[in-house]
Design a protein around this motif. Structure first.
Motif, PDB file in Angstrom:
ATOM      1  N   LYS A  20       7.651  -2.763  -3.441  1.00  0.00           N
ATOM      2  CA  LYS A  20       6.264  -3.019  -3.051  1.00  0.00           C
ATOM      3  C   LYS A  20       6.157  -3.383  -1.571  1.00  0.00           C
ATOM      4  O   LYS A  20       5.180  -3.018  -0.904  1.00  0.00           O
ATOM      5  CB  LYS A  20       5.676  -4.158  -3.893  1.00  0.00           C
ATOM      6  N   TRP A  25       0.163   0.648   3.696  1.00  0.00           N
ATOM      7  CA  TRP A  25      -1.196   0.119   3.640  1.00  0.00           C
ATOM      8  C   TRP A  25      -1.889   0.463   4.955  1.00  0.00           C
ATOM      9  O   TRP A  25      -1.826  -0.259   5.930  1.00  0.00           O
ATOM     10  CB  TRP A  25      -1.226  -1.394   3.399  1.00  0.00           C
ATOM     11  N   ASP A  98       1.560  -7.726  -3.116  1.00  0.00           N
ATOM     12  CA  ASP A  98       0.817  -6.765  -3.943  1.00  0.00           C
ATOM     13  C   ASP A  98      -0.655  -7.096  -4.101  1.00  0.00           C
ATOM     14  O   ASP A  98      -1.316  -6.600  -5.006  1.00  0.00           O
ATOM     15  CB  ASP A  98       1.481  -6.631  -5.315  1.00  0.00           C
ATOM     16  N   TRP A 197      -2.259   0.760  -6.789  1.00  0.00           N
ATOM     17  CA  TRP A 197      -2.188   0.605  -5.321  1.00  0.00           C
ATOM     18  C   TRP A 197      -3.126   1.594  -4.645  1.00  0.00           C
ATOM     19  O   TRP A 197      -3.848   1.221  -3.703  1.00  0.00           O
ATOM     20  CB  TRP A 197      -0.755   0.816  -4.859  1.00  0.00           C
TER      21      TRP A 197
END
Length: 204
Positions: A20, A25, A98, A197
């Motif tokens: 993770k 991102w 997360d 996600w």
């Protein structure tokens, strides 16, 4: 009071299928994003990232420490982070990598909710306790160590030796800053699968 943060980055991520901490991102890794958010949330205070032994992470503007034993559990990782912040911070906001919608206002609201006599403040959101979106006093290190020595491995064991106050949704959004920035407390949503996600990424 001096405030710092702990980011737990060394979990197994078994349901995600990859680490993770290294998920993308919007152009940065999840761990880089988490560090940047909590650093603002704690007003530039010290940030500690706890990784698994030998775990590869990108260069981070943070204190980097390793779990003594790989995948020993979040309680051991929290203890490692609290030890690293001794002498630098009195309070530590702890989170994982997360919850990418987490914002600085959430961090500040949780820290502000800590009262005299509280060893920790843990939000309850959607009926679930959130010990990885919580504020802990660094002074609890010996009591967490005692829990580990007794065989405990989960953050749910902390109330056995510490004064933990649960903070409900209404109290959190009553904080003026958080109520304006994140009234639905979306920052508490986490992702355990690639699909989750991607869904959070699409909303940001």
């Amino acid at each position: 009071m001096r405030v710092g943060a702990i980011v737990l980055a060394g979990g197994r991520s078994s349901r995600m299928g990859q680490a993770k901490a290294l998920l993308d991102w919007h152009g940065m890794t999840a761990v880089e994003h988490a560090v940047s958010v909590v650093r603002v949330g704690v007003g530039g205070g010290p940030v500690c990232v706890v990784r698994a032994p030998g775990q590869e992470l990108p260069p981070l503007d943070a204190i980097l420490v390793e779990d003594t034993i790989a995948y020993e559990g979040p309680l051991a990782a929290l203890h490692t982070g609290l030890v690293a912040l001794e002498g630098m911070a009195d309070i530590a906001f702890a989170c994982g990598v997360d919850t990418p919608l987490l914002g600085p206002a959430f961090v500040r609201a949780v820290v502000r909710a800590l009262r005299k006599g509280d060893d920790a403040v843990v939000p309850t959101i959607g009926g679930r306790s959130q010990p990885l979106l919580a504020a802990y006093r660094v002074r609890i290190v010996p009591r967490v160590q005692a829990l580990l020595d007794d065989g405990a491995g989960g953050l749910k064991d902390i109330p056995r030796t510490c004064a933990v106050r649960q903070v409900g949704e209404w109290e959190l959004i009553s904080d003026p800053e958080l109520g304006a920035a994140d009234p639905r407390l979306n920052g508490a949503e986490n992702a355990n699968t690639p699909e989750e996600w991607a869904a959070l990424s699409a909303r940001s």
